[in-house]
Design a protein around this motif. Structure first.
Motif, PDB file in Angstrom:
ATOM      1  N   ALA A  45     -10.960 -28.196  10.442  1.00  0.00           N
ATOM      2  CA  ALA A  45     -10.483 -26.947   9.841  1.00  0.00           C
ATOM      3  C   ALA A  45      -9.099 -26.540  10.330  1.00  0.00           C
ATOM      4  CB  ALA A  45     -11.480 -25.828  10.115  1.00  0.00           C
ATOM      5  N   VAL A  46      -8.759 -26.831  11.595  1.00  0.00           N
ATOM      6  CA  VAL A  46      -7.482 -26.342  12.128  1.00  0.00           C
ATOM      7  C   VAL A  46      -6.287 -26.891  11.351  1.00  0.00           C
ATOM      8  CG1 VAL A  46      -8.348 -25.840  14.436  1.00  0.00           C
ATOM      9  CG2 VAL A  46      -7.358 -28.070  13.980  1.00  0.00           C
ATOM     10  N   THR A  47      -6.356 -28.124  10.892  1.00  0.00           N
ATOM     11  CA  THR A  47      -5.254 -28.692  10.107  1.00  0.00           C
ATOM     12  C   THR A  47      -5.108 -27.942   8.788  1.00  0.00           C
ATOM     13  OG1 THR A  47      -5.655 -30.858  11.098  1.00  0.00           O
ATOM     14  CG2 THR A  47      -4.344 -30.819   9.087  1.00  0.00           C
ATOM     15  N   ALA A  86      -5.692  -7.168   7.735  1.00  0.00           N
ATOM     16  CA  ALA A  86      -5.669  -8.491   8.366  1.00  0.00           C
ATOM     17  C   ALA A  86      -6.065  -9.549   7.348  1.00  0.00           C
ATOM     18  CB  ALA A  86      -6.635  -8.531   9.543  1.00  0.00           C
ATOM     19  N   THR A  87      -5.840 -10.792   7.721  1.00  0.00           N
ATOM     20  CA  THR A  87      -6.324 -11.926   6.935  1.00  0.00           C
ATOM     21  C   THR A  87      -7.496 -12.533   7.685  1.00  0.00           C
ATOM     22  OG1 THR A  87      -4.127 -12.376   6.036  1.00  0.00           O
ATOM     23  CG2 THR A  87      -5.719 -14.181   5.983  1.00  0.00           C
ATOM     24  N   MET A  88      -8.583 -12.756   6.967  1.00  0.00           N
ATOM     25  CA  MET A  88      -9.779 -13.345   7.562  1.00  0.00           C
ATOM     26  C   MET A  88      -9.930 -14.771   7.035  1.00  0.00           C
ATOM     27  SD  MET A  88     -10.850 -10.793   9.339  1.00  0.00           S
ATOM     28  CE  MET A  88     -12.427 -11.385   9.884  1.00  0.00           C
ATOM     29  N   ILE A  89     -10.173 -15.701   7.933  1.00  0.00           N
ATOM     30  CA  ILE A  89     -10.411 -17.092   7.550  1.00  0.00           C
ATOM     31  C   ILE A  89     -11.776 -17.486   8.096  1.00  0.00           C
ATOM     32  CG2 ILE A  89      -9.623 -19.487   7.710  1.00  0.00           C
ATOM     33  CD1 ILE A  89      -6.775 -18.386   8.140  1.00  0.00           C
ATOM     34  N   ASP A  90     -12.656 -17.916   7.214  1.00  0.00           N
ATOM     35  CA  ASP A  90     -13.999 -18.313   7.614  1.00  0.00           C
ATOM     36  C   ASP A  90     -14.130 -19.825   7.476  1.00  0.00           C
ATOM     37  OD1 ASP A  90     -16.796 -17.821   8.322  1.00  0.00           O
ATOM     38  OD2 ASP A  90     -17.208 -18.473   6.272  1.00  0.00           O
ATOM     39  N   VAL A  91     -14.668 -20.463   8.488  1.00  0.00           N
ATOM     40  CA  VAL A  91     -14.882 -21.910   8.464  1.00  0.00           C
ATOM     41  C   VAL A  91     -16.353 -22.177   8.188  1.00  0.00           C
ATOM     42  CG1 VAL A  91     -14.738 -24.072   9.766  1.00  0.00           C
ATOM     43  CG2 VAL A  91     -13.009 -22.285  10.110  1.00  0.00           C
ATOM     44  N   PRO A 117     -11.670 -27.067   0.351  1.00  0.00           N
ATOM     45  CA  PRO A 117     -12.616 -28.040   0.915  1.00  0.00           C
ATOM     46  C   PRO A 117     -11.983 -28.799   2.083  1.00  0.00           C
ATOM     47  CG  PRO A 117     -12.394 -28.298  -1.476  1.00  0.00           C
ATOM     48  CD  PRO A 117     -11.370 -27.298  -1.043  1.00  0.00           C
ATOM     49  N   LEU A 118     -12.811 -29.175   3.036  1.00  0.00           N
ATOM     50  CA  LEU A 118     -12.347 -29.938   4.195  1.00  0.00           C
ATOM     51  C   LEU A 118     -12.749 -31.396   4.043  1.00  0.00           C
ATOM     52  CD1 LEU A 118     -13.429 -27.495   7.034  1.00  0.00           C
ATOM     53  CD2 LEU A 118     -11.123 -27.846   6.138  1.00  0.00           C
ATOM     54  N   PRO A 119     -11.913 -32.316   4.519  1.00  0.00           N
ATOM     55  CA  PRO A 119     -12.313 -33.719   4.483  1.00  0.00           C
ATOM     56  C   PRO A 119     -13.580 -33.916   5.311  1.00  0.00           C
ATOM     57  CG  PRO A 119     -10.264 -33.426   5.726  1.00  0.00           C
ATOM     58  CD  PRO A 119     -10.617 -32.109   5.138  1.00  0.00           C
ATOM     59  N   GLY A 120     -14.526 -34.647   4.776  1.00  0.00           N
ATOM     60  CA  GLY A 120     -15.773 -34.894   5.488  1.00  0.00           C
ATOM     61  C   GLY A 120     -16.817 -33.821   5.301  1.00  0.00           C
ATOM     62  N   GLY A 121     -16.525 -32.800   4.471  1.00  0.00           N
ATOM     63  CA  GLY A 121     -17.491 -31.743   4.194  1.00  0.00           C
ATOM     64  C   GLY A 121     -17.083 -30.416   4.787  1.00  0.00           C
ATOM     65  N   GLY A 122     -17.660 -29.372   4.253  1.00  0.00           N
ATOM     66  CA  GLY A 122     -17.326 -28.025   4.680  1.00  0.00           C
ATOM     67  C   GLY A 122     -16.119 -27.492   3.934  1.00  0.00           C
ATOM     68  N   ALA A 123     -15.705 -26.261   4.280  1.00  0.00           N
ATOM     69  CA  ALA A 123     -14.591 -25.613   3.589  1.00  0.00           C
ATOM     70  C   ALA A 123     -14.084 -24.459   4.440  1.00  0.00           C
ATOM     71  CB  ALA A 123     -15.043 -25.094   2.234  1.00  0.00           C
ATOM     72  N   ILE A 124     -12.893 -23.980   4.091  1.00  0.00           N
ATOM     73  CA  ILE A 124     -12.419 -22.731   4.669  1.00  0.00           C
ATOM     74  C   ILE A 124     -12.272 -21.726   3.531  1.00  0.00           C
ATOM     75  CG2 ILE A 124     -11.266 -23.771   6.656  1.00  0.00           C
ATOM     76  CD1 ILE A 124      -8.584 -23.283   5.251  1.00  0.00           C
ATOM     77  N   TYR A 125     -12.519 -20.464   3.854  1.00  0.00           N
ATOM     78  CA  TYR A 125     -12.394 -19.372   2.893  1.00  0.00           C
ATOM     79  C   TYR A 125     -11.409 -18.369   3.457  1.00  0.00           C
ATOM     80  CZ  TYR A 125     -16.603 -21.513   1.111  1.00  0.00           C
ATOM     81  OH  TYR A 125     -17.505 -22.428   0.609  1.00  0.00           O
ATOM     82  N   ILE A 126     -10.472 -17.924   2.613  1.00  0.00           N
ATOM     83  CA  ILE A 126      -9.410 -17.037   3.064  1.00  0.00           C
ATOM     84  C   ILE A 126      -9.487 -15.740   2.274  1.00  0.00           C
ATOM     85  CG2 ILE A 126      -6.911 -16.736   3.302  1.00  0.00           C
ATOM     86  CD1 ILE A 126      -6.759 -19.851   3.393  1.00  0.00           C
ATOM     87  N   GLU A 127      -9.586 -14.625   2.983  1.00  0.00           N
ATOM     88  CA  GLU A 127      -9.615 -13.302   2.373  1.00  0.00           C
ATOM     89  C   GLU A 127      -8.511 -12.462   2.997  1.00  0.00           C
ATOM     90  OE1 GLU A 127     -11.510 -11.979  -0.083  1.00  0.00           O
ATOM     91  OE2 GLU A 127     -12.551 -13.890  -0.368  1.00  0.00           O
TER      92      GLU A 127
END
Length: 195
Positions: free
Chosen positions: A35-37, A16-21, A1-11
């Protein structure tokens, strides 16, 4: 989860590694900057390496993409990460490459079983068992504990990193932790008995 809402997902995959914001209800730029942090931190924590593709929330302007790129560079530098930033693709993904220095966290905690599914390693199960004992000790201070586990897990608790973790817990509890190997026990089944 991201501060202030939202999330990142890592597969992770072999290629390769995929990161979805997922920005949640935030605007795209604010979500991506948050998300960058998290992305920089997760790259370091999980020891992600090889090609990494980030699917940021869609940004319309070049200025916004430059802002996100600068924020990502800054976040990676703050985590002492040296990566090759390849930039934005035509699909709007951001690509980067990190050299592999050590196995990723997933390979340390999980292994591929004979049937191809991922399962916890013996060390992971041993550490989970010790965490369970630590939780029981908080509820029942002053008690001694016996841990009944599969023989493979007992062997891990008698050597290397498993033994180090066991000795640390014993020092914290102020008493020895008895480990009993039970051959008929399932690999991931543990019992904690008070003694």
């Amino acid at each position: 989860p991201l501060p202030g809402g939202g999330a990142i997902y890592i597969e992770m995959s072999h290629a390769a590694t995929m990161i979805d914001v997922d920005g949640g209800a935030r605007n795209a730029l604010a979500a991506n900057r948050a998300a960058v942090t998290a992305i920089a931190r997760q790259i370091a924590l999980r020891n992600l390496a090889g090609p990494i593709v980030v699917d940021f929330v869609n940004l319309k302007s070049r200025e916004d993409r430059d802002t996100v790129t600068a924020a990502l560079k800054e976040a990676l530098a703050a985590n002492n990460e040296t990566l090759e930033l390849l930039g934005w693709t035509k699909l709007g993904h951001f690509e980067l490459i990190r050299a592999r220095r050590e196995p990723p966290l997933e390979e340390l905690l999980f292994e591929r079983g004979i049937d191809g599914t991922m399962r916890a390693t013996d060390l992971t199960l041993a550490l989970e068992a010790l965490r369970s004992v630590a939780r029981e000790a908080m509820v029942m201070p002053g008690k001694g504990f016996e841990l009944a586990v599969h023989p493979d897990i007992a062997a891990v608790l008698d050597h290397g990193a498993g033994l180090t973790a066991r000795q640390w817990l014993e020092a914290r509890l102020g008493r020895k932790l008895t480990v009993t190997a039970e051959p008929e026990r399932a690999r991931d089944a543990i019992d904690i008995l008070t003694v």
